[in-house]
Design a protein around this motif. Sequence first.
Motif, PDB file in Angstrom:
ATOM      1  N   TRP A 229      15.483  46.179 -19.300  1.00  0.00           N
ATOM      2  CA  TRP A 229      16.345  45.236 -18.587  1.00  0.00           C
ATOM      3  C   TRP A 229      17.174  46.119 -17.921  1.00  0.00           C
ATOM      4  CZ3 TRP A 229      16.234  40.615 -16.276  1.00  0.00           C
ATOM      5  CH2 TRP A 229      17.655  40.076 -16.003  1.00  0.00           C
ATOM      6  N   VAL A 230      17.910  47.065 -18.634  1.00  0.00           N
ATOM      7  CA  VAL A 230      19.240  47.649 -18.154  1.00  0.00           C
ATOM      8  C   VAL A 230      18.635  48.677 -17.062  1.00  0.00           C
ATOM      9  CG1 VAL A 230      20.828  49.094 -18.623  1.00  0.00           C
ATOM     10  CG2 VAL A 230      20.524  47.107 -20.126  1.00  0.00           C
ATOM     11  N   ALA A 231      17.587  49.107 -17.259  1.00  0.00           N
ATOM     12  CA  ALA A 231      16.965  50.083 -16.415  1.00  0.00           C
ATOM     13  C   ALA A 231      16.554  49.630 -15.276  1.00  0.00           C
ATOM     14  CB  ALA A 231      15.788  50.958 -17.032  1.00  0.00           C
ATOM     15  N   VAL A 232      16.122  48.193 -15.100  1.00  0.00           N
ATOM     16  CA  VAL A 232      15.465  47.872 -14.022  1.00  0.00           C
ATOM     17  C   VAL A 232      16.832  47.274 -13.255  1.00  0.00           C
ATOM     18  CG1 VAL A 232      14.304  45.357 -12.941  1.00  0.00           C
ATOM     19  CG2 VAL A 232      13.170  46.917 -14.796  1.00  0.00           C
ATOM     20  N   GLN A 237      26.877  44.729 -17.541  1.00  0.00           N
ATOM     21  CA  GLN A 237      27.952  44.824 -18.565  1.00  0.00           C
ATOM     22  C   GLN A 237      27.719  44.274 -20.009  1.00  0.00           C
ATOM     23  OE1 GLN A 237      30.072  41.760 -16.076  1.00  0.00           O
ATOM     24  NE2 GLN A 237      30.048  40.281 -18.036  1.00  0.00           N
ATOM     25  N   ASP A 238      28.543  44.749 -20.901  1.00  0.00           N
ATOM     26  CA  ASP A 238      28.126  44.314 -22.352  1.00  0.00           C
ATOM     27  C   ASP A 238      28.488  42.833 -22.460  1.00  0.00           C
ATOM     28  OD1 ASP A 238      27.788  46.761 -23.046  1.00  0.00           O
ATOM     29  OD2 ASP A 238      29.922  47.369 -23.629  1.00  0.00           O
ATOM     30  N   GLY A 239      27.727  42.307 -23.440  1.00  0.00           N
ATOM     31  CA  GLY A 239      27.933  40.723 -23.709  1.00  0.00           C
ATOM     32  C   GLY A 239      26.762  40.105 -22.908  1.00  0.00           C
ATOM     33  N   LEU A 240      27.675  38.968 -22.260  1.00  0.00           N
ATOM     34  CA  LEU A 240      26.617  37.873 -21.539  1.00  0.00           C
ATOM     35  C   LEU A 240      26.345  38.438 -19.991  1.00  0.00           C
ATOM     36  CD1 LEU A 240      28.495  34.662 -21.965  1.00  0.00           C
ATOM     37  CD2 LEU A 240      26.237  35.094 -22.737  1.00  0.00           C
ATOM     38  N   ALA A 298      19.724  24.859 -22.465  1.00  0.00           N
ATOM     39  CA  ALA A 298      19.968  26.292 -21.679  1.00  0.00           C
ATOM     40  C   ALA A 298      20.177  27.351 -22.694  1.00  0.00           C
ATOM     41  CB  ALA A 298      20.853  26.174 -20.641  1.00  0.00           C
ATOM     42  N   SER A 299      19.721  28.396 -22.354  1.00  0.00           N
ATOM     43  CA  SER A 299      19.826  29.739 -23.088  1.00  0.00           C
ATOM     44  C   SER A 299      19.943  31.010 -22.457  1.00  0.00           C
ATOM     45  CB  SER A 299      18.664  29.565 -24.356  1.00  0.00           C
ATOM     46  OG  SER A 299      17.588  29.886 -23.700  1.00  0.00           O
ATOM     47  N   GLN A 300      20.243  32.140 -23.407  1.00  0.00           N
ATOM     48  CA  GLN A 300      20.294  33.266 -22.833  1.00  0.00           C
ATOM     49  C   GLN A 300      20.063  34.138 -24.168  1.00  0.00           C
ATOM     50  OE1 GLN A 300      23.245  36.833 -21.101  1.00  0.00           O
ATOM     51  NE2 GLN A 300      23.042  34.774 -20.052  1.00  0.00           N
ATOM     52  N   PRO A 301      19.183  35.240 -24.088  1.00  0.00           N
ATOM     53  CA  PRO A 301      18.936  35.969 -25.012  1.00  0.00           C
ATOM     54  C   PRO A 301      19.973  37.264 -25.121  1.00  0.00           C
ATOM     55  CG  PRO A 301      17.406  36.453 -23.670  1.00  0.00           C
ATOM     56  CD  PRO A 301      18.162  35.133 -23.124  1.00  0.00           C
ATOM     57  N   LEU A 302      20.385  37.824 -26.293  1.00  0.00           N
ATOM     58  CA  LEU A 302      21.486  38.600 -26.322  1.00  0.00           C
ATOM     59  C   LEU A 302      21.337  39.900 -27.168  1.00  0.00           C
ATOM     60  CD1 LEU A 302      24.494  36.225 -26.985  1.00  0.00           C
ATOM     61  CD2 LEU A 302      24.114  37.183 -24.713  1.00  0.00           C
ATOM     62  N   VAL A 303      21.535  41.071 -26.923  1.00  0.00           N
ATOM     63  CA  VAL A 303      21.403  42.185 -28.036  1.00  0.00           C
ATOM     64  C   VAL A 303      22.825  42.538 -28.140  1.00  0.00           C
ATOM     65  CG1 VAL A 303      20.747  44.593 -28.072  1.00  0.00           C
ATOM     66  CG2 VAL A 303      19.231  42.958 -26.933  1.00  0.00           C
ATOM     67  N   LEU A 304      23.231  42.193 -29.301  1.00  0.00           N
ATOM     68  CA  LEU A 304      24.558  42.448 -29.697  1.00  0.00           C
ATOM     69  C   LEU A 304      24.434  43.577 -31.159  1.00  0.00           C
ATOM     70  CD1 LEU A 304      25.810  38.874 -29.792  1.00  0.00           C
ATOM     71  CD2 LEU A 304      26.139  40.667 -28.136  1.00  0.00           C
ATOM     72  N   LEU A 305      25.039  44.532 -30.761  1.00  0.00           N
ATOM     73  CA  LEU A 305      24.733  45.781 -31.841  1.00  0.00           C
ATOM     74  C   LEU A 305      26.016  45.850 -32.705  1.00  0.00           C
ATOM     75  CD1 LEU A 305      22.870  48.612 -29.828  1.00  0.00           C
ATOM     76  CD2 LEU A 305      21.991  46.555 -31.352  1.00  0.00           C
ATOM     77  N   GLY A 306      27.194  45.086 -32.318  1.00  0.00           N
ATOM     78  CA  GLY A 306      28.457  45.458 -33.110  1.00  0.00           C
ATOM     79  C   GLY A 306      28.272  44.147 -34.347  1.00  0.00           C
ATOM     80  N   LEU A 396      31.864  37.139 -23.472  1.00  0.00           N
ATOM     81  CA  LEU A 396      31.649  37.324 -24.844  1.00  0.00           C
ATOM     82  C   LEU A 396      31.906  38.772 -25.087  1.00  0.00           C
ATOM     83  CD1 LEU A 396      30.076  36.671 -27.478  1.00  0.00           C
ATOM     84  CD2 LEU A 396      28.017  37.536 -26.162  1.00  0.00           C
ATOM     85  N   ARG A 397      32.929  38.931 -25.984  1.00  0.00           N
ATOM     86  CA  ARG A 397      33.522  40.227 -26.258  1.00  0.00           C
ATOM     87  C   ARG A 397      33.396  40.697 -27.746  1.00  0.00           C
ATOM     88  NH1 ARG A 397      39.008  41.036 -22.747  1.00  0.00           N
ATOM     89  NH2 ARG A 397      38.211  41.127 -20.618  1.00  0.00           N
ATOM     90  N   GLN A 398      33.269  41.916 -27.810  1.00  0.00           N
ATOM     91  CA  GLN A 398      33.330  42.441 -29.397  1.00  0.00           C
ATOM     92  C   GLN A 398      34.693  42.674 -29.738  1.00  0.00           C
ATOM     93  OE1 GLN A 398      31.097  45.916 -29.815  1.00  0.00           O
ATOM     94  NE2 GLN A 398      31.402  46.148 -32.064  1.00  0.00           N
ATOM     95  N   ARG A 399      34.991  42.161 -31.098  1.00  0.00           N
ATOM     96  CA  ARG A 399      36.168  41.945 -31.549  1.00  0.00           C
ATOM     97  C   ARG A 399      36.541  43.149 -32.272  1.00  0.00           C
ATOM     98  NH1 ARG A 399      37.087  37.439 -35.522  1.00  0.00           N
ATOM     99  NH2 ARG A 399      34.778  37.705 -35.638  1.00  0.00           N
ATOM    100  N   ALA A 400      37.674  43.819 -32.306  1.00  0.00           N
ATOM    101  CA  ALA A 400      38.130  45.121 -32.745  1.00  0.00           C
ATOM    102  C   ALA A 400      38.290  44.772 -34.432  1.00  0.00           C
ATOM    103  CB  ALA A 400      39.401  45.784 -32.319  1.00  0.00           C
ATOM    104  N   ALA A 401      38.160  45.784 -35.447  1.00  0.00           N
ATOM    105  CA  ALA A 401      38.260  45.483 -36.717  1.00  0.00           C
ATOM    106  C   ALA A 401      39.684  45.228 -37.008  1.00  0.00           C
ATOM    107  CB  ALA A 401      38.064  47.006 -37.511  1.00  0.00           C
ATOM    108  N   GLU A 402      40.696  45.613 -36.308  1.00  0.00           N
ATOM    109  CA  GLU A 402      42.005  45.129 -36.595  1.00  0.00           C
ATOM    110  C   GLU A 402      42.117  43.778 -36.237  1.00  0.00           C
ATOM    111  OE1 GLU A 402      41.199  47.476 -34.674  1.00  0.00           O
ATOM    112  OE2 GLU A 402      41.913  49.377 -35.680  1.00  0.00           O
ATOM    113  N   SER A 403      41.528  43.084 -35.313  1.00  0.00           N
ATOM    114  CA  SER A 403      41.709  41.715 -34.911  1.00  0.00           C
ATOM    115  C   SER A 403      41.055  40.839 -35.740  1.00  0.00           C
ATOM    116  CB  SER A 403      41.143  41.711 -33.637  1.00  0.00           C
ATOM    117  OG  SER A 403      41.010  40.036 -33.217  1.00  0.00           O
ATOM    118  N   VAL A 404      39.909  41.270 -36.531  1.00  0.00           N
ATOM    119  CA  VAL A 404      39.304  40.567 -37.651  1.00  0.00           C
ATOM    120  C   VAL A 404      40.013  40.374 -38.775  1.00  0.00           C
ATOM    121  CG1 VAL A 404      37.191  40.446 -38.866  1.00  0.00           C
ATOM    122  CG2 VAL A 404      36.893  41.094 -36.495  1.00  0.00           C
TER     123      VAL A 404
END
Length: 405
Positions: A229-232, A237-240, A298-306, A396-404
């Motif tokens: 998908w990214v190659a196409v 951008q990351d997230g949504l 409605a929906s969207q598939p996500l790949v979230l590696l964090g 949709l953003r990844q949270r830093a460890a400090e924020s968690v």
Amino acid sequence: MTADKGMTAGKGLARAAWIGLWLALFVALWVWAWPKQIERGCWLAEWPFEQGCSDYASGNLETTTPTQQVQHLERNIGDGFAYLGLTQNLAAQDDSLVAPLLPWLQQLAPHNNRALTLQANASMQAENYEAAAKALTLLVERGETSARAPLVALMLEPSTQDAVRAQLTAQSRWLDPTLASLGAQVPVELLQPFVNEGWKLGVVRLPTALGQVERLKKAGYWLDAYALWVAVLGQVQDGLYNPGFDRRASQRGFDWSWPQQRAGKVGVQLAQVSAAPRAGSMLQVEMTGRGALPQPVASQPLVLLGSHYRFTGRYMSDRLRTREGLVWALRCAAGGERFAQTEALVETQKQWQSFDLEFDMPAACEGAARLQLEAMANWEARAGMAGVMYFDDFELRQRAAESVQ
């Protein structure tokens, strides 16, 4: 006077002799050529009414023997059609004479698909996969659909994949129709190297590449699907994807999608409408109350590696009749229960409000999830809802460890 008559008679005799000579030559040519013309006509089945055809070899392979064809070729050395028929008959009998005949057949009938098919079959039997792949890819480019199945077999076998990939160039026209014709039972992950390379060379069309993304998703290869998908798209951008609904949803890949309902039983209608006076578009969800709500709406598939994420957005509703409301929920891409959801989204009386959801990705999801708009309660989805909701400015953003912490 007598001398003039003698000269006239001499000229007449000379003319008659000259005409007679040409007539004799014509008769001789006719006597020599007519049987050969009849024989050729019988061979091509052009003389079905001719009684003498039983004396000659027939072009019908079911009634033609190799012996007849050899006799015909002794009199017509360059007859490529007869040579092809002889080679086909010998191949059907697994005769060892086929191998030495094939090079000559290629010279006599270089553009004949049946001759090329014989070459491909012989190469497969001899385990000469480079030659087999070359012949099969050429047959597919010529529109020979029967060549796709053996070609796919070579593409799926790890030991022969390199032989097929060697035929892939920027001018290749065989890969796209082969991929587009694949059945659902084909193990799609083994074809991924061909899709990736074909896309880079520009020989795989966009619908075919997106179809491959869908097949990978359906088979559960979410990371491979997302990589393609990214190659196409070139850059994602990351997230949504398309978080502000400003691009028209493609309903494929890792974009937004929603079910298509039958006319007359539509419980909800979704559309991307203008966000005026602001720039861009927003998602409009109009619930009719005339039928059940699909789950998800409605929906969207996500790949979230964090591990830790934050999902935010804005919504507005008007004349929304519901007891428990709707939620944006997260589930593993493979299915299962909700592992996170927003607070219930209810009536706002045309006022924009924000929502905020922090969540952790479960290890069981293996990096793939679905963000889905759902009715909070299944019973209310079955009963149906009425009213209009609008959504915009998702993030949709990844949270830093400090924020968690």
